[in-house]
Design an enzyme around this catalytic site. Structure first.
Site, PDB file in Angstrom:
ATOM      1  N   SER A 239      22.067  -0.968   6.757  1.00 45.33           N
ATOM      2  CA  SER A 239      21.810  -2.236   7.452  1.00 45.33           C
ATOM      3  C   SER A 239      20.314  -2.511   7.509  1.00 45.33           C
ATOM      4  O   SER A 239      19.496  -1.601   7.675  1.00 45.33           O
ATOM      5  CB  SER A 239      22.380  -2.194   8.870  1.00 45.33           C
TER       6      SER A 239
ATOM      7  N   GLN B 255       8.455  -2.600  16.762  1.00 49.65           N
ATOM      8  CA  GLN B 255       8.944  -1.305  16.296  1.00 49.65           C
ATOM      9  C   GLN B 255       8.775  -0.263  17.393  1.00 49.65           C
ATOM     10  O   GLN B 255       7.685  -0.087  17.935  1.00 49.65           O
ATOM     11  CB  GLN B 255       8.166  -0.860  15.048  1.00 49.65           C
TER      12      GLN B 255
ATOM     13  N   ARG C  91     -18.145   2.437  -8.114  1.00 51.95           N
ATOM     14  CA  ARG C  91     -17.416   2.882  -6.921  1.00 51.95           C
ATOM     15  C   ARG C  91     -18.196   2.478  -5.660  1.00 51.95           C
ATOM     16  O   ARG C  91     -19.334   2.924  -5.461  1.00 51.95           O
ATOM     17  CB  ARG C  91     -17.237   4.400  -6.968  1.00 51.95           C
TER      18      ARG C  91
END
Length: 466
Positions: free
Chosen positions: A103, A126, A184
């Site tokens: 579900s 949550q 970087r």
């Protein structure tokens, strides 16, 4: 009681005419999905984290935000339902169709909206995000209520370089996905990336029911701080999350008043009738006789009390005596030093009612007699002090205490208390009554109060910076 959502301040005559109508027609609901069949950690949603059920952390933040017209927990499990109600939430009992492993959250939310047609905006919070704060929910909701967005979700900024995954056995070389290795960047020269942290998702009813989505329409994000982005997915995260929540979790508004039942909490529930030297002692409630030769008087210091086998003993003129753990009495004094009023509760049917004046001398606390249902008597004092139950801490040990434990902002029962009391309490004590359980709960209450003060101070600083 859940605070009603506050509407924005009126700025002109037009808004004054429109905002009352908007407030009447909009119903914002918080919904926490808490299925009982978690595969990773059994009953994870009510597992204790820093002494509080996991779902309790987000329920406290949602209710204290004052932004929701209703706060719900959707579950298929009886124990989760009991915990949810003890924290002040309503419960949506989900059907078997949306309780399977397969579900989705969307299906469960759609079922909830079908059964609650008054809800126009839903916030799916949550349960696994215990460092959520009311301010996060308040500021995110403004994007819907004031800025006209259809959906908002929480994100966190991460500074992580991603590389393309190469399947095992492949000759393919990996490639960078979000950086140039030849250039970087340093962290301070890179804005990082926004990643969903899963704390909450706001969406309008139309978006969920008509389009079948939680994110869409006019969509925006709400950025949360990294320290508040805690997500518990696997058991190994639990000890780490506990340390994070103790430092960054939301501990409420701070307590002003604490009720503590004497029998079974401050004492072990046993009262002794001591005899003379030539007559053996007699005990009540099945407890052992009080035959300790060292009796500590009511006016001893904490250090003296600690040396007397960890207990303070008091005896009245009728020969009744009671022992109180010295750490528990020290804990009550500690509460008082931190501006919490402490009221000790004794049943009118309890033998200890004859010793209430001595107990007051021993603890410097007000002592109150209560009937079979303590809520009736305690409620009057809460109202007299002009407090809400969220400002009250309560410690009880029997089934009759469950209603008070349920209502209080912070509550606990000793480890050996009645099962109904333990289930209703919001904090789980490891110690039994008369054995340090009060001290244990006091430490939790004071931690909550300290954290609440720090958070209020930080909120004030944040407001003054804008």
């Amino acid at each position: 009681m859940i605070a009603q959502k506050r509407g924005p301040s009126d700025k002109n005559a037009t808004e004054e005419a429109e905002s009352p109508k908007k407030r009447r027609t909009r119903h914002v609901a918080a919904l926490i999905l808490a299925r009982g069949g978690s595969k990773g950690i059994p009953l994870k949603n009510i597992k204790l984290l820093a002494g509080v059920p996991l779902v309790g952390w987000v329920l406290r933040a949602a209710i204290d935000s004052g932004e929701f017209d209703s706060v719900w927990v959707s579950t298929d499990h009886d124990e989760i339902e009991k915990v949810a109600k003890s924290w002040g939430a309503k419960v949506h009992r989900r059907s078997e169709e949306v309780s399977r492993d397969s579900s989705t959250s969307l299906e469960t939310i759609q079922e909830f909206l079908k059964e609650n047609p008054e809800v126009t905006v839903v916030c799916n919070i949550q349960a696994t995000s215990p460092c959520l704060h009311p301010s996060h929910l308040k500021n995110a909701l403004k994007k819907i209520t004031e800025d006209g967005y259809d959906s908002i979700f929480s994100v966190v900024r991460r500074y992580q370089f991603r590389w393309k995954e190469v399947k095992k056995g492949s000759d393919e070389c990996t490639e960078p996905e979000n950086l140039d290795p030849a250039k970087r960047p340093r962290r301070q020269d890179w804005n990082g990336e926004l990643i969903e942290n899963g704390s909450f998702y706001f969406a309008t009813r139309d978006l969920i029911m008509k389009e079948g989505r939680l994110q869409g329409g006019r969509v925006a994000y709400f950025e949360m701080e990294p320290e508040h982005s805690v997500d518990i997915d696997v058991d190994i995260d639990w000890p780490v999350a506990e340390q994070r929540v103790l430092r960054y979790g939301y501990f409420g508004r701070g307590m002003s008043l604490m009720f503590c039942e004497v029998s079974g909490c401050l004492t072990d529930g046993r009262v002794h009738l001591s005899g003379s030297l030539d007559r053996p002692g007699v005990s009540f409630a099945g407890g052992p006789c009080d035959t300790d030769s060292g009796v500590v008087s009511a006016n001893v210091s904490d250090s003296e009390a600690s040396s007397a086998k960890g207990s303070i003993h008091s005896r009245d003129t009728e020969g009744f005596s009671v022992s109180i753990h010295s750490r528990d009495t020290a804990g009550l004094r500690k509460l008082q030093k931190n501006d919490l009023k402490v009221v000790l509760l004794i049943s009118e049917e309890d033998v200890l009612r004859q010793m209430r004046f001595k107990l007051k001398m021993m603890t410097d606390c007000e002592v109150m007699l209560v009937g079979e249902d303590p809520l009736k008597d305690v409620q009057s004092m809460v109202e007299k002090e002009k407090l809400d139950w969220k400002d009250v801490a309560y410690m009880g040990c029997d089934a009759a205490s469950a209603s008070c434990l349920h209502l209080a902002g912070l509550s606990a029962a000793p480890a050996d208390a009645h099962p109904d009391a333990i289930r209703a309490g919001k904090f789980a004590c490891k110690q039994g009554g008369g054995a340090g359980a009060v001290w244990e709960f006091v430490e939790h209450v004071l931690l909550q109060k300290q954290q609440a003060r720090l958070q209020m101070k930080q909120d004030l600083i944040d407001r003054n910076c804008f």
